[in-house]
Motif scaffolding. Structure first.
Motif, short mmCIF file in Angstrom:
data_model
loop_
_atom_site.label_atom_id
_atom_site.label_comp_id
_atom_site.label_asym_id
_atom_site.label_seq_id
_atom_site.Cartn_x
_atom_site.Cartn_y
_atom_site.Cartn_z
N PHE A 76 -7.05 -0.92 7.03
CA PHE A 76 -7.00 -1.91 5.57
C PHE A 76 -8.49 -2.82 5.98
O PHE A 76 -8.43 -3.17 7.20
N TYR A 77 -9.15 -3.17 5.01
CA TYR A 77 -9.82 -4.36 5.10
C TYR A 77 -9.87 -5.36 3.95
O TYR A 77 -9.47 -4.96 2.79
N SER A 78 -10.15 -6.58 4.02
CA SER A 78 -9.85 -7.41 3.08
C SER A 78 -11.04 -8.45 3.01
O SER A 78 -11.44 -9.10 4.09
N VAL A 79 -11.86 -8.64 1.97
CA VAL A 79 -12.61 -9.85 1.84
C VAL A 79 -12.56 -11.09 1.05
O VAL A 79 -13.14 -12.16 1.07
N GLY A 80 -11.03 -11.09 0.85
CA GLY A 80 -10.54 -12.34 0.42
C GLY A 80 -9.20 -12.28 -0.15
O GLY A 80 -8.63 -11.25 0.01
N ILE A 81 -8.85 -13.40 -0.56
CA ILE A 81 -7.23 -13.49 -0.82
C ILE A 81 -6.76 -12.55 -1.81
O ILE A 81 -7.43 -12.36 -2.90
N GLY A 82 -5.89 -11.61 -1.64
CA GLY A 82 -5.42 -10.50 -2.59
C GLY A 82 -6.31 -9.37 -2.74
O GLY A 82 -6.05 -8.52 -3.41
N GLN A 83 -7.24 -9.35 -1.96
CA GLN A 83 -8.26 -8.12 -2.19
C GLN A 83 -8.06 -7.38 -0.93
O GLN A 83 -8.52 -7.73 0.33
N SER A 137 -7.90 0.00 1.13
CA SER A 137 -7.21 1.12 2.22
C SER A 137 -8.15 2.20 2.38
O SER A 137 -8.97 2.56 1.43
N GLU A 138 -8.27 2.20 3.71
CA GLU A 138 -8.99 3.43 4.15
C GLU A 138 -8.35 4.74 4.29
O GLU A 138 -9.03 6.03 4.29
N VAL A 139 -6.99 4.71 4.85
CA VAL A 139 -6.25 6.15 5.12
C VAL A 139 -4.85 5.99 4.24
O VAL A 139 -4.15 5.08 4.52
N PRO A 140 -4.95 7.16 3.43
CA PRO A 140 -3.49 7.29 2.73
C PRO A 140 -2.34 7.17 3.91
O PRO A 140 -2.51 7.98 4.72
N GLN A 141 -1.37 6.40 3.41
CA GLN A 141 -0.23 6.57 4.65
C GLN A 141 1.10 5.71 3.89
O GLN A 141 0.76 5.25 2.96
N ASN A 142 1.80 5.40 4.82
CA ASN A 142 3.11 4.75 4.25
C ASN A 142 2.97 3.10 4.75
O ASN A 142 4.15 2.49 4.57
N LEU A 143 2.02 2.67 4.95
CA LEU A 143 1.73 1.29 5.38
C LEU A 143 0.99 0.87 4.20
O LEU A 143 0.20 1.40 3.35
N SER A 144 1.18 -0.73 4.17
CA SER A 144 0.38 -1.57 3.03
C SER A 144 -0.08 -2.74 3.70
O SER A 144 0.53 -2.98 4.78
N ALA A 145 -1.03 -3.40 3.17
CA ALA A 145 -1.43 -4.64 3.59
C ALA A 145 -1.32 -5.67 2.63
O ALA A 145 -1.47 -5.47 1.40
N SER A 146 -1.39 -6.93 2.94
CA SER A 146 -1.34 -8.06 1.83
C SER A 146 -2.11 -9.35 2.56
O SER A 146 -2.19 -9.50 4.05
N ARG A 147 -2.70 -10.01 1.96
CA ARG A 147 -3.31 -11.25 2.10
C ARG A 147 -3.08 -12.43 1.41
O ARG A 147 -3.67 -12.75 0.40
N PRO A 148 -1.84 -13.13 1.74
CA PRO A 148 -1.15 -13.97 0.80
C PRO A 148 -1.98 -15.27 1.11
O PRO A 148 -1.84 -16.09 0.22
N GLN A 149 -2.59 -15.64 1.99
CA GLN A 149 -3.37 -16.73 2.59
C GLN A 149 -4.68 -16.41 2.82
O GLN A 149 -5.00 -15.36 3.43
N ASP A 150 -5.68 -17.49 2.93
CA ASP A 150 -7.04 -17.35 3.48
C ASP A 150 -7.29 -16.42 4.93
O ASP A 150 -8.16 -15.85 4.99
N ARG A 151 -6.55 -17.10 5.73
CA ARG A 151 -6.53 -16.68 7.03
C ARG A 151 -5.34 -15.76 7.70
O ARG A 151 -4.64 -15.84 8.65
N GLN A 152 -4.46 -15.10 6.74
CA GLN A 152 -3.36 -14.56 7.25
C GLN A 152 -3.43 -13.20 6.48
O GLN A 152 -3.77 -13.16 5.27
N PHE A 153 -3.08 -12.08 7.36
CA PHE A 153 -3.13 -10.86 7.07
C PHE A 153 -1.93 -10.31 7.59
O PHE A 153 -1.52 -10.25 8.63
N ILE A 154 -1.23 -9.33 6.71
CA ILE A 154 0.04 -8.74 6.89
C ILE A 154 0.09 -7.51 6.97
O ILE A 154 -0.63 -6.87 5.82
N LEU A 155 0.57 -6.64 7.75
CA LEU A 155 0.61 -5.27 7.67
C LEU A 155 2.13 -4.65 7.46
O LEU A 155 2.83 -5.29 8.17
N SER A 156 2.54 -3.91 6.68
CA SER A 156 3.87 -3.68 6.15
C SER A 156 4.10 -2.34 6.07
O SER A 156 3.31 -1.47 5.90
N SER A 157 5.33 -1.98 6.35
CA SER A 157 5.89 -0.57 5.95
C SER A 157 7.49 -0.86 5.27
O SER A 157 8.07 -1.55 5.92
N LYS A 158 7.93 0.11 4.61
CA LYS A 158 9.13 0.14 3.97
C LYS A 158 10.14 0.97 4.71
O LYS A 158 11.04 0.83 5.05
#
Lengths: 112, 111
Positions: free
Chosen positions: A48-55, A58-79
């Protein structure tokens, strides 16, 4: 100076459990942020890559997801983790028009 | 398909024995070629960026060069502390800072 943090450093999780990996950057604003996975004997794969909050892109289909809740925070998740999700997860940042990506220390994930 | 290939896969040198690592790329448009060093269990550490054919950059015992089809990382008189995996990556035009990585060269320098 800029620093990038990742936690946890290591993680052992059972198949089917959830996942949350966190990455934060200090000393810069509005960075581009990236999640990579590095499997043994293989190159870094951009997830995943992000150029800004909430943006998030996804590069590869998979069961992972990413979020960017703040400018300098990036989270990788899976259910629900799969065995194939095991690997070394790296977060990186780049600043403004500069191309160079700077990597964090990584998280070693083992799914059993 | 855009591709970055590194050779050799592994290299063992004696201290002081100079050599070169190769990174060849087949991409539609190169915007930058990057070299990183990675120690076991750690994140890659940035070394060099090269943008145009003929460009060279140096840092201590390392020198990176770029042609239209490949890049070389020359290691002069290596020391054991140079042992690491060296990664190269290409940034393509119009790809929003995305890098395509090779699989790396594992370098071991012995006494």
């Amino acid at each position: 100076s800029q620093t990038i943090h990742q936690w946890p450093a290591t993680l052992v999780q059972p198949v089917g459990s959830p996942l949350s990996l966190e990455c934060t950057v200090e000393g810069t604003s509005n960075p581009n942020l990236y999640w990579y996975r590095q499997a043994a004997g293989r190159g870094l794969q951009l997830l995943f890559y992000s150029v800004g909050i909430g943006q998030i892109s996804s590069e590869v289909p998979q069961n992972l997801s990413a979020s960017r809740p703040q400018d300098r925070q990036f989270i990788l998740s899976s259910k629900k983790l799969l065995l194939s999700d095991s690997g070394f997860y790296l977060c990186a940042w780049s600043g403004g028009s500069e191309d160079t990506q700077y990597f964090g220390p990584g998280t070693r994930l083992t799914v059993l | 398909e855009d591709q970055v290939t590194q050779s050799p896969e592994a290299l063992r040198l004696q201290e002081g024995e100079s050599s070169s690592l190769n990174c060849s790329y087949t991409v539609s448009g190169l915007r930058g070629l990057f070299w990183y060093r990675q120690d076991p269990g750690k994140g890659p550490e940035f070394l060099f960026t090269l943008y145009s054919a003929g460009e060279e950059k140096e840092k201590e015992r390392l020198k990176a060069t770029l042609t239209k089809k490949e890049s070389f990382l020359h290691i002069t008189a290596p020391k054991p502390e140079d042992s690491a995996t060296y990664l190269c990556a290409a940034r393509l035009t119009g790809t929003a800072s995305k890098l395509t990585f090779g699989t790396g060269t594992r370098l071991q320098v012995t006494l």
